[in-house]
Design a protein around this motif. Structure first.
Motif, PDB file in Angstrom:
ATOM      1  N   GLN A 103      18.214  32.865 -14.106  1.00 34.78           N
ATOM      2  CA  GLN A 103      17.089  32.759 -15.034  1.00 34.78           C
ATOM      3  C   GLN A 103      17.387  31.737 -16.127  1.00 34.78           C
ATOM      4  O   GLN A 103      16.520  30.930 -16.488  1.00 34.78           O
ATOM      5  CB  GLN A 103      16.788  34.125 -15.641  1.00 34.78           C
ATOM      6  CG  GLN A 103      15.567  34.137 -16.523  1.00 34.78           C
ATOM      7  CD  GLN A 103      15.324  35.497 -17.167  1.00 34.78           C
ATOM      8  OE1 GLN A 103      16.177  36.376 -17.158  1.00 34.78           O
ATOM      9  NE2 GLN A 103      14.147  35.667 -17.750  1.00 34.78           N
ATOM     10  N   ASP A 106      17.197  28.255 -14.622  1.00 30.04           N
ATOM     11  CA  ASP A 106      15.802  27.900 -14.387  1.00 30.04           C
ATOM     12  C   ASP A 106      15.118  27.439 -15.670  1.00 30.04           C
ATOM     13  O   ASP A 106      14.402  26.432 -15.676  1.00 30.04           O
ATOM     14  CB  ASP A 106      15.053  29.100 -13.790  1.00 30.04           C
ATOM     15  CG  ASP A 106      13.576  28.826 -13.619  1.00 30.04           C
ATOM     16  OD1 ASP A 106      13.228  27.864 -12.893  1.00 30.04           O
ATOM     17  OD2 ASP A 106      12.756  29.557 -14.219  1.00 30.04           O
ATOM     18  N   ILE A 107      15.349  28.153 -16.757  1.00 33.54           N
ATOM     19  CA  ILE A 107      14.706  27.793 -18.028  1.00 33.54           C
ATOM     20  C   ILE A 107      15.220  26.452 -18.536  1.00 33.54           C
ATOM     21  O   ILE A 107      14.449  25.598 -18.977  1.00 33.54           O
ATOM     22  CB  ILE A 107      14.901  28.918 -19.062  1.00 33.54           C
ATOM     23  CG1 ILE A 107      14.066  30.125 -18.652  1.00 33.54           C
ATOM     24  CG2 ILE A 107      14.526  28.457 -20.471  1.00 33.54           C
ATOM     25  CD1 ILE A 107      14.380  31.383 -19.396  1.00 33.54           C
ATOM     26  N   SER A 110      13.993  23.573 -16.161  1.00 36.35           N
ATOM     27  CA  SER A 110      12.555  23.329 -16.247  1.00 36.35           C
ATOM     28  C   SER A 110      12.136  22.818 -17.619  1.00 36.35           C
ATOM     29  O   SER A 110      11.004  22.401 -17.790  1.00 36.35           O
ATOM     30  CB  SER A 110      11.787  24.619 -15.937  1.00 36.35           C
ATOM     31  OG  SER A 110      11.972  25.562 -16.980  1.00 36.35           O
ATOM     32  N   ALA A 112      11.574  24.595 -20.103  1.00 41.74           N
ATOM     33  CA  ALA A 112      10.555  25.510 -20.624  1.00 41.74           C
ATOM     34  C   ALA A 112      10.821  25.791 -22.096  1.00 41.74           C
ATOM     35  O   ALA A 112      11.968  25.915 -22.513  1.00 41.74           O
ATOM     36  CB  ALA A 112      10.564  26.814 -19.831  1.00 41.74           C
ATOM     37  N   ARG A 118       8.197  30.662 -17.946  1.00 41.01           N
ATOM     38  CA  ARG A 118       8.706  30.741 -16.571  1.00 41.01           C
ATOM     39  C   ARG A 118       8.469  32.108 -15.939  1.00 41.01           C
ATOM     40  O   ARG A 118       8.953  32.392 -14.849  1.00 41.01           O
ATOM     41  CB  ARG A 118      10.206  30.419 -16.554  1.00 41.01           C
ATOM     42  CG  ARG A 118      10.544  29.047 -17.083  1.00 41.01           C
ATOM     43  CD  ARG A 118       9.912  27.938 -16.278  1.00 41.01           C
ATOM     44  NE  ARG A 118      10.488  27.902 -14.945  1.00 41.01           N
ATOM     45  CZ  ARG A 118      10.021  27.175 -13.948  1.00 41.01           C
ATOM     46  NH1 ARG A 118       8.951  26.431 -14.122  1.00 41.01           N
ATOM     47  NH2 ARG A 118      10.599  27.203 -12.773  1.00 41.01           N
TER      48      ARG A 118
END
Length: 173
Positions: A103, A106-107, A110, A112, A118
């Protein structure tokens, strides 16, 4: 109104002395609202659960737990020889990588701005109104008993009565 994602309709707001006291009067006039309780808990769940990354698998130290005499001696001796003893011990016990590593990656990858950006809403657990109401009743009773621990306080407190009488819809109190 500056708290992210906070539904400002949950509060009464005044930015001058006059509007501040007018907001208090309005809150008193409006009275108790089960729906505001429900909305407040929903916001808190979003803010403090849904939009955070859980890394508790990497932190084993509990600052408030009771320690045995042996644990107290070990900590005291460790700190005598190394002021960072507790931090080092905690670091050595961390899960590597943490369970939320994917996680976090991914953040970051991306770019984000928030965890919520997300979030896959199709994977969120949803509770029925009955399940939510049941959970709120349990939580509000726990809160009421913590705020008013003695039977005497409970019998004389209108807030205690309102907290333990939480209903699905607003009711006249």
């Amino acid at each position: 109104d500056e708290i992210p994602f906070y539904p400002v309709g949950l509060n009464y707001f005044g930015d001058t002395i006059e509007s501040y006291f007018a907001a208090i009067e309005q809150a008193l006039q409006d009275g108790w609202s089960s729906e505001k309780v429900r909305q407040s808990y929903r916001w808190a769940a979003y803010e403090f659960v849904r939009s955070t990354i859980n890394i508790d698998d990497s932190f084993h130290e509990l600052e408030t737990r009771k320690r045995s005499f042996f644990e107290k001696v070990v900590r005291r001796l460790g700190l005598m020889f190394d002021k960072d003893f507790n931090r080092r011990r905690d670091f050595n016990r961390r899960m590597s990588p943490p369970g939320a590593a994917a996680q976090i990656v991914d953040i970051v990858e991306s770019a984000a701005a928030t965890v919520s950006d997300r979030m896959d809403v199709s994977k969120l657990q949803r509770a029925s109104m009955e399940e939510e109401t049941g959970a709120l009743r349990v939580e509000l009773r726990r809160l009421a008993e913590a705020l008013f621990p003695s039977p005497e306080q409970q019998m004389t407190s209108r807030l205690f009565a309102r907290l333990i009488a939480f209903r699905d819809q607003d009711a006249a109190y």
